[in-house]
Design a protein around this motif. Structure first.
Motif, PDB file in Angstrom:
ATOM      1  N   LEU A  66       0.668  -0.271   2.314  1.00 26.56           N
ATOM      2  CA  LEU A  66       0.101  -0.616   1.014  1.00 26.56           C
ATOM      3  C   LEU A  66       1.171  -0.550  -0.065  1.00 26.56           C
ATOM      4  CD1 LEU A  66      -2.182  -1.192  -1.002  1.00 26.56           C
ATOM      5  CD2 LEU A  66      -2.705   1.269  -0.981  1.00 26.56           C
ATOM      6  N   GLN A  67       2.014   0.478  -0.012  1.00 22.55           N
ATOM      7  CA  GLN A  67       3.090   0.586  -0.989  1.00 22.55           C
ATOM      8  C   GLN A  67       4.025  -0.618  -0.912  1.00 22.55           C
ATOM      9  OE1 GLN A  67       2.719   2.393  -3.472  1.00 22.55           O
ATOM     10  NE2 GLN A  67       3.738   4.390  -3.229  1.00 22.55           N
ATOM     11  N   ALA A  68       4.325  -1.078   0.306  1.00 20.23           N
ATOM     12  CA  ALA A  68       5.185  -2.247   0.454  1.00 20.23           C
ATOM     13  C   ALA A  68       4.543  -3.478  -0.195  1.00 20.23           C
ATOM     14  CB  ALA A  68       5.464  -2.510   1.933  1.00 20.23           C
ATOM     15  N   ALA A  69       3.235  -3.649   0.015  1.00 26.80           N
ATOM     16  CA  ALA A  69       2.531  -4.771  -0.608  1.00 26.80           C
ATOM     17  C   ALA A  69       2.552  -4.647  -2.122  1.00 26.80           C
ATOM     18  CB  ALA A  69       1.090  -4.832  -0.087  1.00 26.80           C
ATOM     19  N   GLN A  70       2.330  -3.428  -2.623  1.00 26.56           N
ATOM     20  CA  GLN A  70       2.312  -3.220  -4.072  1.00 26.56           C
ATOM     21  C   GLN A  70       3.699  -3.415  -4.677  1.00 26.56           C
ATOM     22  OE1 GLN A  70      -1.321  -0.208  -5.041  1.00 26.56           O
ATOM     23  NE2 GLN A  70       0.431   0.806  -4.097  1.00 26.56           N
ATOM     24  N   ARG A  71       4.744  -2.970  -3.976  1.00 24.95           N
ATOM     25  CA  ARG A  71       6.107  -3.106  -4.498  1.00 24.95           C
ATOM     26  C   ARG A  71       6.531  -4.574  -4.587  1.00 24.95           C
ATOM     27  NH1 ARG A  71       9.044   1.832  -3.406  1.00 24.95           N
ATOM     28  NH2 ARG A  71       7.640   3.495  -4.143  1.00 24.95           N
ATOM     29  N   SER A  72       5.933  -5.427  -3.759  1.00 27.01           N
ATOM     30  CA  SER A  72       6.321  -6.836  -3.747  1.00 27.01           C
ATOM     31  C   SER A  72       5.558  -7.658  -4.780  1.00 27.01           C
ATOM     32  CB  SER A  72       6.080  -7.436  -2.357  1.00 27.01           C
ATOM     33  OG  SER A  72       4.693  -7.600  -2.113  1.00 27.01           O
ATOM     34  N   THR A  73       4.708  -7.021  -5.557  1.00 28.31           N
ATOM     35  CA  THR A  73       3.851  -7.721  -6.512  1.00 28.31           C
ATOM     36  C   THR A  73       4.043  -7.131  -7.902  1.00 28.31           C
ATOM     37  OG1 THR A  73       2.224  -7.942  -4.734  1.00 28.31           O
ATOM     38  CG2 THR A  73       1.500  -8.505  -6.944  1.00 28.31           C
ATOM     39  N   GLU A  74       4.244  -7.989  -8.880  1.00 30.23           N
ATOM     40  CA  GLU A  74       4.464  -7.522 -10.242  1.00 30.23           C
ATOM     41  C   GLU A  74       3.136  -7.325 -10.969  1.00 30.23           C
ATOM     42  OE1 GLU A  74       7.071 -10.183 -12.252  1.00 30.23           O
ATOM     43  OE2 GLU A  74       8.781  -9.800 -10.917  1.00 30.23           O
ATOM     44  N   ALA A  75       3.135  -6.364 -11.915  1.00 33.19           N
ATOM     45  CA  ALA A  75       1.970  -6.156 -12.773  1.00 33.19           C
ATOM     46  C   ALA A  75       1.705  -7.467 -13.531  1.00 33.19           C
ATOM     47  CB  ALA A  75       2.238  -4.997 -13.719  1.00 33.19           C
ATOM     48  N   PRO A  76       0.453  -7.744 -13.920  1.00 32.48           N
ATOM     49  CA  PRO A  76      -0.663  -6.803 -13.930  1.00 32.48           C
ATOM     50  C   PRO A  76      -1.505  -6.795 -12.654  1.00 32.48           C
ATOM     51  CG  PRO A  76      -1.298  -8.799 -15.081  1.00 32.48           C
ATOM     52  CD  PRO A  76       0.130  -8.993 -14.655  1.00 32.48           C
TER      53      PRO A  76
END
Length: 292
Positions: free
Chosen positions: A50-60
């Protein structure tokens, strides 16, 4: 006597474990756990993916659901690599596919959907009745009280200090299990305060969501891994993140198991804040095999 780590140290170790390292674009390395049991806890792989998926996506955009399939057990002796595939990038939603690799072989695949927050119609299930966490005994104390009856080969695993504090509403009878309805509730939180990063709080909840769930399916059969030659393992895991929360504040995990058969058990969970907000839902099918 070995000095036990403090809650702050346990929480810091978990946060460090979930702080994956970026090796290249869309390629990450997860730290190795320190359990010393050989097999990697499934919640660790889910949370790091999940962290890898989140790190590859910019806010928001933020993660709102994940679906994972376990293929092979992870080995604590080796790091885990996480390769991200950016399947879709839209204005409102993004989809990431993560492959967890160890020694060149996939051990888990995970798809994650992320959304730009927006307002909308709202309804939710009512939080089930449960005594407050302050009125309940910590699981660590319940386990310590029966430690002298636990077989030596299981004792270290049974008593190991954990970064997730759990307070069961109806404590299990580990040594003298009796058949009961396939439902259980427990309060949980990371055992010490962490920062305000919601990305980290989502990863901690993903880690903790793999606890308690599979054991729900064993309740109507009066068995567990201490008293029977029982083989269990997560086969797949789905998590929906509905609303903001803090993983260092008490959350109620209400689990049930509506079906088991063919050496598999299906389990569901709902996660509520103390003020009654439904913030996450979980579903999992797991291996539940009695060996002769």
């Amino acid at each position: 006597m070995t000095e036990l780590p403090s809650p702050a140290a346990l929480a810091a170790d978990l946060c460090d474990l979930l702080d994956i390292e970026e090796l290249d674009t869309d390629l990450y390395r997860g730290k190795r756990g320190k359990d010393g049991f050989g097999r990697v806890f499934g919640g660790q792989v889910i949370a790091q993916a999940l962290q890898a998926a989140q790190r590859s996506t910019e806010a928001p955009k933020i993660a709102h659901s994940l679906h994972a399939n376990f293929m092979r057990p992870g080995n604590e002796d080796f790091p885990i690599l996480y390769r991200v595939v950016r399947d879709f990038e839209g204005k409102s939603f993004a989809t990431r596919r993560v492959i967890a690799l160890q020694k060149g072989q996939p051990i888990l695949t995970l798809t994650c959907s992320l959304q730009t927050p927006e307002e909308g119609l709202h309804h939710q299930d009512t939080m089930p009745d449960a005594p407050p966490p302050d009125a309940l005994q910590p699981d660590t104390e319940l386990r310590a009280a029966m430690a002298d009856r636990v077989p030596e080969r299981f004792r270290r695993t049974f008593l190991k200090p954990r970064p997730i504090e759990i307070r069961p509403v109806s404590p299990r009878s580990w040594l003298d299990p009796v058949k009961s309805a396939p439902r259980q509730q427990s309060w949980f939180r990371i055992c010490s305060a962490v920062g305000d990063d919601p990305v980290l709080h989502r990863a901690i909840l993903a880690y903790a969501s793999d606890m308690s769930l599979l054991g729900t399916g064993t309740l109507p059969h009066g068995i567990n891994w201490l008293t029977h030659n029982l083989q269990t393992a997560s086969l797949d895991h789905a998590l929906w993140l509905h609303a903001p929360f803090r993983a260092d504040q008490w959350l109620l995990y209400a689990c049930d198991s509506p079906w088991a058969g063919h050496a598999r058990s299906f389990n569901r969970g709902q996660i509520f804040t103390q003020d009654g907000r439904l913030v996450a839902s979980v579903a999992q099918e797991g291996l539940m095999r009695l060996r002769q």
